[in-house]
Design a protein around this motif. Structure first.
Motif, PDB file in Angstrom:
ATOM      1  N   ARG B 408       0.780  -1.076  -0.029  1.00 32.06           N
ATOM      2  CA  ARG B 408      -0.165  -0.095   0.066  1.00 32.06           C
ATOM      3  C   ARG B 408       0.972   1.170  -0.136  1.00 32.06           C
ATOM      4  N   LEU B 409       0.698   1.949  -1.019  1.00 32.59           N
ATOM      5  CA  LEU B 409       1.499   3.121  -1.413  1.00 32.59           C
ATOM      6  C   LEU B 409       0.898   4.255  -1.084  1.00 32.59           C
ATOM      7  N   CYS B 410       1.260   5.478  -0.273  1.00 31.06           N
ATOM      8  CA  CYS B 410       0.292   6.385  -0.459  1.00 31.06           C
ATOM      9  C   CYS B 410       1.126   7.795  -0.929  1.00 31.06           C
ATOM     10  N   ILE B 411       1.232   8.297  -1.982  1.00 30.38           N
ATOM     11  CA  ILE B 411       1.985   9.355  -2.192  1.00 30.38           C
ATOM     12  C   ILE B 411       1.049  10.444  -1.778  1.00 30.38           C
ATOM     13  N   ILE B 412       1.409  11.567  -1.082  1.00 29.52           N
ATOM     14  CA  ILE B 412       0.377  12.453  -0.375  1.00 29.52           C
ATOM     15  C   ILE B 412      -0.345  13.200  -1.098  1.00 29.52           C
ATOM     16  N   GLU B 413       0.231  13.788  -2.139  1.00 35.29           N
ATOM     17  CA  GLU B 413      -0.374  14.622  -3.130  1.00 35.29           C
ATOM     18  C   GLU B 413      -1.040  13.624  -4.226  1.00 35.29           C
ATOM     19  N   PRO B 414      -2.428  13.805  -4.436  1.00 35.46           N
ATOM     20  CA  PRO B 414      -2.997  12.872  -5.525  1.00 35.46           C
ATOM     21  C   PRO B 414      -2.206  13.337  -6.752  1.00 35.46           C
ATOM     22  N   ARG B 415      -2.203  12.450  -7.594  1.00 36.03           N
ATOM     23  CA  ARG B 415      -1.835  12.619  -9.131  1.00 36.03           C
ATOM     24  C   ARG B 415      -0.329  13.004  -9.179  1.00 36.03           C
ATOM     25  N   THR B 416       0.400  12.634  -8.251  1.00 40.74           N
ATOM     26  CA  THR B 416       1.839  12.777  -8.527  1.00 40.74           C
ATOM     27  C   THR B 416       2.469  12.133  -9.228  1.00 40.74           C
ATOM     28  N   PRO B 417       3.345  12.676 -10.212  1.00 34.61           N
ATOM     29  CA  PRO B 417       3.838  11.774 -11.146  1.00 34.61           C
ATOM     30  C   PRO B 417       5.189  11.562 -10.940  1.00 34.61           C
ATOM     31  N   ASP B 418       6.044  10.497 -11.593  1.00 29.76           N
ATOM     32  CA  ASP B 418       7.328   9.905 -11.270  1.00 29.76           C
ATOM     33  C   ASP B 418       8.098  11.454 -11.117  1.00 29.76           C
ATOM     34  N   TYR B 419       8.789  11.757 -10.183  1.00 31.64           N
ATOM     35  CA  TYR B 419       9.305  13.094 -10.189  1.00 31.64           C
ATOM     36  C   TYR B 419      10.480  13.288 -10.984  1.00 31.64           C
ATOM     37  N   LEU B 420      11.200  12.021 -11.603  1.00 32.44           N
ATOM     38  CA  LEU B 420      12.313  12.242 -12.317  1.00 32.44           C
ATOM     39  C   LEU B 420      11.880  12.327 -13.753  1.00 32.44           C
ATOM     40  N   THR B 421      10.991  11.761 -14.523  1.00 32.01           N
ATOM     41  CA  THR B 421      10.647  11.580 -15.644  1.00 32.01           C
ATOM     42  C   THR B 421       9.525  12.297 -15.836  1.00 32.01           C
ATOM     43  N   LEU B 422       8.312  12.658 -14.762  1.00 33.22           N
ATOM     44  CA  LEU B 422       7.390  13.320 -15.093  1.00 33.22           C
ATOM     45  C   LEU B 422       6.201  12.400 -15.675  1.00 33.22           C
ATOM     46  N   GLN B 423       6.592  11.038 -15.855  1.00 33.79           N
ATOM     47  CA  GLN B 423       5.581  10.417 -16.322  1.00 33.79           C
ATOM     48  C   GLN B 423       4.643   9.738 -15.457  1.00 33.79           C
ATOM     49  N   SER B 424       3.723   9.162 -15.618  1.00 37.98           N
ATOM     50  CA  SER B 424       2.655   8.565 -14.816  1.00 37.98           C
ATOM     51  C   SER B 424       3.421   7.328 -14.211  1.00 37.98           C
ATOM     52  N   LEU B 425       2.953   6.765 -12.967  1.00 39.43           N
ATOM     53  CA  LEU B 425       3.618   5.619 -12.468  1.00 39.43           C
ATOM     54  C   LEU B 425       2.858   4.180 -12.855  1.00 39.43           C
ATOM     55  N   ASP B 426       2.356   4.303 -14.009  1.00 39.03           N
ATOM     56  CA  ASP B 426       1.808   2.894 -14.405  1.00 39.03           C
ATOM     57  C   ASP B 426       2.817   1.908 -14.533  1.00 39.03           C
ATOM     58  N   SER B 427       3.994   2.139 -14.952  1.00 35.38           N
ATOM     59  CA  SER B 427       4.889   0.908 -15.278  1.00 35.38           C
ATOM     60  C   SER B 427       5.422   0.463 -13.668  1.00 35.38           C
ATOM     61  N   GLY B 428       5.529   1.563 -12.933  1.00 30.38           N
ATOM     62  CA  GLY B 428       6.100   1.292 -11.592  1.00 30.38           C
ATOM     63  C   GLY B 428       5.132   0.249 -10.864  1.00 30.38           C
ATOM     64  N   PHE B 429       3.763   0.530 -10.785  1.00 27.92           N
ATOM     65  CA  PHE B 429       2.916  -0.390 -10.107  1.00 27.92           C
ATOM     66  C   PHE B 429       2.590  -1.660 -10.987  1.00 27.92           C
ATOM     67  N   GLY B 430       3.047  -1.642 -12.414  1.00 27.79           N
ATOM     68  CA  GLY B 430       2.777  -2.732 -13.144  1.00 27.79           C
ATOM     69  C   GLY B 430       3.741  -3.706 -12.946  1.00 27.79           C
ATOM     70  N   ALA B 431       5.028  -3.123 -12.778  1.00 27.11           N
ATOM     71  CA  ALA B 431       6.181  -4.103 -12.289  1.00 27.11           C
ATOM     72  C   ALA B 431       5.826  -4.638 -11.021  1.00 27.11           C
ATOM     73  N   ILE B 432       5.058  -4.004 -10.138  1.00 30.08           N
ATOM     74  CA  ILE B 432       4.761  -4.507  -8.763  1.00 30.08           C
ATOM     75  C   ILE B 432       3.781  -5.956  -9.044  1.00 30.08           C
ATOM     76  N   VAL B 433       2.807  -5.688  -9.575  1.00 35.02           N
ATOM     77  CA  VAL B 433       1.711  -6.825  -9.962  1.00 35.02           C
ATOM     78  C   VAL B 433       2.383  -7.767 -10.953  1.00 35.02           C
ATOM     79  N   GLU B 434       3.452  -7.468 -11.623  1.00 32.18           N
ATOM     80  CA  GLU B 434       3.998  -8.479 -12.626  1.00 32.18           C
ATOM     81  C   GLU B 434       4.773  -9.406 -11.586  1.00 32.18           C
ATOM     82  N   HIS B 435       5.574  -8.616 -10.823  1.00 37.35           N
ATOM     83  CA  HIS B 435       6.424  -9.472 -10.150  1.00 37.35           C
ATOM     84  C   HIS B 435       6.059 -10.273  -8.922  1.00 37.35           C
ATOM     85  N   CYS B 436       5.197  -9.845  -8.353  1.00 34.64           N
ATOM     86  CA  CYS B 436       4.616 -10.058  -6.847  1.00 34.64           C
ATOM     87  C   CYS B 436       3.534 -10.993  -7.404  1.00 34.64           C
ATOM     88  N   LYS B 437       3.722 -12.070  -7.594  1.00 38.33           N
ATOM     89  CA  LYS B 437       2.551 -12.854  -7.971  1.00 38.33           C
ATOM     90  C   LYS B 437       1.689 -13.388  -7.003  1.00 38.33           C
TER      91      LYS B 437
END
Lengths: 348, 589
Positions: B408-437
């Protein structure tokens, strides 16, 4: 533009590439998935006319890339529509226009108008409601469009989640006004962040503990409104309680107006338990009669367990000692006022 | 054919008593359910010997139905309000009243020993009824409950001679009088576990001391904030066998004798494994707990507003730690130390010290979580509040910890992007569900598009509970989840642009789930009505404080929607702002 929706029978002819390009984020594999979407049409939806395209327009590509979050506004209802007028608009805002008698005057006064205004709220730092408006000159505040009051931009540009006429429960922001489309007012950010209900997701117990800690702790820069302060509000005759976060308000007037919104449906017999006849709309004249005959006062229980009239002491002192609120008939509240005065004198 | 006949003969010759005995080793509700599906006789045998019942939604079934099927229940667990009630999204008076259950069970289950409630409303009268109806009552657990006062507790104390456990975790109790504790008679010695940490006012401390010292089996004691530190030493001396201790406020005027007393008392607690409490900590008193640190497996410092250096000193001594709850004062540096010292860590929760502030007040970033994920091979349960995140960090965490089950990850400000790439965090969470079976529970935050839901639908096959806020672009997102997550039981969504289409297209899925909550989304009243009509085994409840939804157009979105499966039909105890969408059969009458 709306993204394509799911039901294959509706999008039957659209080819995968259209679908892919229409999505805000490029979903490389999306075309495959779209084609492979299983039709789960359990309800014969294509026949159903009540299913409208009610999804919110998605963010356009450019906006996403610029992360111009301020421009992305989630709205309920069909795109392009304004929120419908609602019967609650019958309740006038009782802030700058004091010619309507408020439903819950905070002090029993002779002329019947809420005399609270700026006099009794003496704490130097707190501004009266009308004063706060001057800070935001761009705000087009009018008493009739109550819509404006409920929205507030957050300085970082995140979405206002309280959408228009959402009732009090959802409104957590201090009265920075905005126009209905959520254009942010820059520069004059309040010291504490405007709050969204239930976000960040922290349990009340923890929030209240934090609040007490920051009061006790000298080092913490006591930001006003840093943490929530929920108190229960009951009303004689109402079937259930409400809770309000006292930190959402800086004046009695705000509190009063919110209480009014919350409990109006009780006094007008709208929200009863089921089976009651409360489904008709009240006529405007009936409502006005009621308001002018206002017989309710707001009282609170303080830390000593005494019941006092709300409005006697400075706001800061009030939120420090208020344990819970009760809206009672004026006749039941006789005798509270003198006690309150004495108490605050003996305290200071 | 001969084989089948042999098997059939075997089952007839197996006496019930033997089967019952075998079943008695099986406690899990799920397994018991499986047993009952084998054949009719097993169903019958099983239901007569089921002792523990778990009702995940008190409105999914009626008390009468439970009693009818399981006549000999000794322990019942009931849950009421939806999870989002914890965050004030459910208005007061919504429901979750336990009274009908207690009344029915008072008659039907005289041997009832345990009642465990979560997010329910229980009155003093109910507590009184419990106290007087169940002669062998042993365990009362009230988690996040409300509606009662210390008077109700007094009744429990006075009447439950065999009480072993009284746990009021995070409940809202109207604290009328601290003397309720004195109602435990002097002859009463069976208390094992007491959690009064939620009480606002001081309890009668001498009564507490006497109680604790005469109960030789005391195992868990969690005091409330008002319990003074200078009395703790004495209390501990009366119960050196304590395994779990929750202190009160951990502060007092700094007096050397208080400190030495306390340190000595802790030294005497050879069994202590868990510590909590620690409100208002005065750091110079912390070393008093050092004697027990090396044995600690559980440490809850989530109310302790102490800074990173003090936290590091303390946690650094707890090499056996399996569970740590802490405020973000621990900072990345502290989490680095945790990763280095606590190799047995299984669960980490980091709470925000200043959730409503505009800017970070502490040096806690995604890096802290990455460190812990690297250093702690058994870490599988995470709750993390922070202000920034990157896809790279999430990716690393996912690869480090494929054994993650709760994230359970709560980034305090809603809709905060990846702060380095400014992209959405889709791929990060995608990795979580993909690897953590084996991921069972997931909470999302940050900037997220429909893509993340596609990942979730594709990979999160074991996911049972999903919490979503301020995410997604369209109904497609919701559709991915409803159609892809085979084991989804609970879905809660707020402030997302999900409307009718995904819901209606996946309507049957809703009957396979415990519940769905949607608030500040775009589901229309018309769709709600349709769902309610067509799916009689669902209760579709519309929560709308603006007034009756039928006064507005069908296309108007509802404020909040709570859908849950049920076999008991619409409930009858709803407040004025909740409407159940009726099924077709209602119109036939």
């Amino acid at each position: 533009m709306s993204p394509p929706l799911l039901l294959p029978e509706e999008e039957g002819q659209s080819n995968p590439s259209t679908v892919a390009s229409a999505s805000p984020q490029s979903l490389d594999r999306f075309s495959q998935t779209a084609a492979g979407l299983k039709e789960r049409n359990y309800l014969g939806l294509s026949d159903c006319s009540s299913v409208d395209s009610s999804t919110v327009p998605s963010l356009s590509d450019e906006k996403k890339e610029n992360l111009n979050l301020k421009a992305t506004e989630l709205r309920l209802g069909l795109p392009g529509s304004q929120s419908p007028e609602r019967d609650l608009d019958l309740f006038p805002l009782n802030s700058t226009k004091l010619d309507e008698k408020p439903l819950f005057p905070l002090l029993p006064t002779k002329d019947g108008i809420c005399s609270l205004s700026q006099k009794t709220v003496v704490s130097g730092n707190k501004r009266g409601f009308a004063d706060t408006l001057e800070v935001f000159p761009e705000a087009k505040y009018t008493a009739n469009t109550r819509v404006n009051i409920l929205l507030s931009p957050r300085p970082s540009g995140a979405q206002p989640t309280t959408i228009k006429e959402m009732p009090k429960k959802v409104v957590q922001e201090s009265p920075c006004t905005a126009n209905g489309t959520g254009a942010p007012i820059s520069g004059s950010a309040p010291a504490a962040k405007a709050q969204v209900v239930g976000w960040p997701p922290i349990r009340s117990f923890r929030k209240n503990s934090l609040a007490t800690t920051s009061k006790n702790n000298d080092e913490v820069d006591g930001k006003p409104g840093a943490a929530a302060l929920f108190v229960k509000v009951s009303m004689d005759g109402a079937p259930y309680l409400r809770k309000v976060d006292l930190r959402n308000y800086t004046t009695y007037q705000e509190l009063s107006s919110d209480l009014e919104k919350m409990f109006s449906c009780f006094t007008l017999g709208q929200c009863g338990s089921h089976g009651g006849p409360g489904k008709e709309m009240l006529s405007e004249s009936k409502l006005k009669d009621f308001l002018h005959g206002s017989e309710y006062v707001v009282t609170y229980e303080d830390k000593d367990g005494d019941w006092m009239l709300v409005g006697d002491v400075p706001w800061d002192m009030f939120i420090d000692t208020c344990k819970r609120l009760k809206i009672m008939k004026g006749s039941d509240a006789i005798g509270l006022a003198p006690r309150a005065m004495e108490k605050s004198k003996s305290r200071s | 054919m001969q084989q089948q006949q042999k098997v059939a003969a075997l089952s007839y010759s197996f006496p019930e008593e033997v089967l019952e005995h075998v079943f008695s080793f099986i406690d899990s509700t799920k397994d018991r359910g499986s047993i009952s599906l084998v054949c009719k006789s097993w169903y019958e045998i099983e239901r007569w010997c089921r002792r523990r019942v778990f009702v995940g939604n008190c409105y999914a079934i009626t008390p009468a139905m439970v009693i009818k099927r399981f006549p000999k229940v000794r322990s019942i667990t009931l849950k009421g309000k939806p999870h989002f009630a914890d965050f004030n999204l459910v208005p007061e008076g919504w429901g979750g009243y336990v009274c009908p259950w207690i009344k029915a069970m008072a008659v039907a289950f005289p041997c009832l020993e345990e009642i465990k409630l979560k997010r329910m409303v229980i009155s003093d009268d109910c507590l009184d009824l419990i106290a007087k109806s169940f002669k062998n009552f042993k365990v009362l657990v009230l988690i996040s409950c409300e509606g009662f006062t210390t008077d109700g507790l007094a009744s429990i104390a006075a009447n439950c001679r065999n009480l072993r456990e009284l746990d009021l975790r995070e409940s809202e109790v109207e604290d009328i009088c601290g003397h309720w504790l004195s109602h435990f008679p002097d002859s009463y010695t069976s208390l094992v576990s007491l959690n009064i940490s939620c009480l606002a006012n001081e309890v009668n401390f001498p009564a507490l001391e006497r109680l604790v010292s005469r109960c030789p089996n005391m195992h868990t004691l969690r005091l409330n904030r008002a319990a003074p530190l200078d009395k703790l030493a004495n209390l501990l001396r009366g119960a050196p066998q304590l395994v779990e201790l929750g202190t009160g406020a951990y502060t007092s005027e700094m007096r050397p004798e208080v400190f030495t007393n306390l340190a000595a008392a802790f030294s005497g607690c050879k069994q202590m494994k868990g510590l909590s409490g620690f409100w208002d900590v005065l750091p110079s008193y912390l070393p008093a707990v050092y004697p027990v640190c090396s044995r600690l497996t559980s440490l809850n410092l989530s109310y302790a507003t102490i800074q990173s250096p003090d936290l590091i000193k303390l946690v650094g001594q707890c090499q056996s730690l399996q569970r740590l709850w802490v405020l973000d004062y621990i900072e990345d540096a502290g989490l680095d130390m945790l990763a280095a010292s606590c190799k047995d860590l299984r669960e980490l929760r980091v709470f925000p010290s200043d959730p409503f502030g505009l800017e970070a007040n502490v040096a806690l970033t995604e890096q802290g979580l990455v460190s812990v994920s690297e250093g702690c091979p058994k870490l599988h349960s995470v709750l993390y509040f922070c202000r920034q995140m990157t896809n790279a960090a999430l990716n690393t965490i996912a690869r480090n910890r494929p054994n993650m089950t709760r994230f359970r990850l709560c980034i305090i400000e809603p809709r905060t992007p990846d702060y380095l790439t400014l992209q959405s965090l889709d791929s990060g969470f995608g990795a979580i569900v993909e690897h953590c079976k084996d991921l069972q529970r997931l909470s999302l935050s940050g900037l997220l598009t429909d893509r993340v839901f596609e990942h979730i639908g594709t990979y999160a096959k074991k996911l049972e509970m999903l919490s979503v806020a301020f995410a997604g672009d369209s109904d497609l997102g919701l559709h991915h989840v409803l159609s892809g997550c085979d084991n989804l039981r609970k879905l809660e969504i707020r402030d997302c642009p999900f409307g009718d289409k995904a819901l209606l297209a996946n309507a049957a899925k809703l009957e396979t789930m415990r519940s769905l909550w949607m608030s500040s989304c775009s589901v229309s009243y018309g769709a709600c009505k349709l769902l309610g009509q067509k799916l009689p085994r669902l209760n579709v409840e519309v929560i709308d404080e603006r007034g009756p939804p039928n006064l507005r157009p069908d296309s108007n979105p509802v404020e909040k929607l709570y859908i849950y499966r049920t076999i008991s039909g619409p409930r009858l105890d709803m407040p004025g702002y909740v409407w159940t969408m009726e099924d077709d059969s209602a119109y036939l009458e």
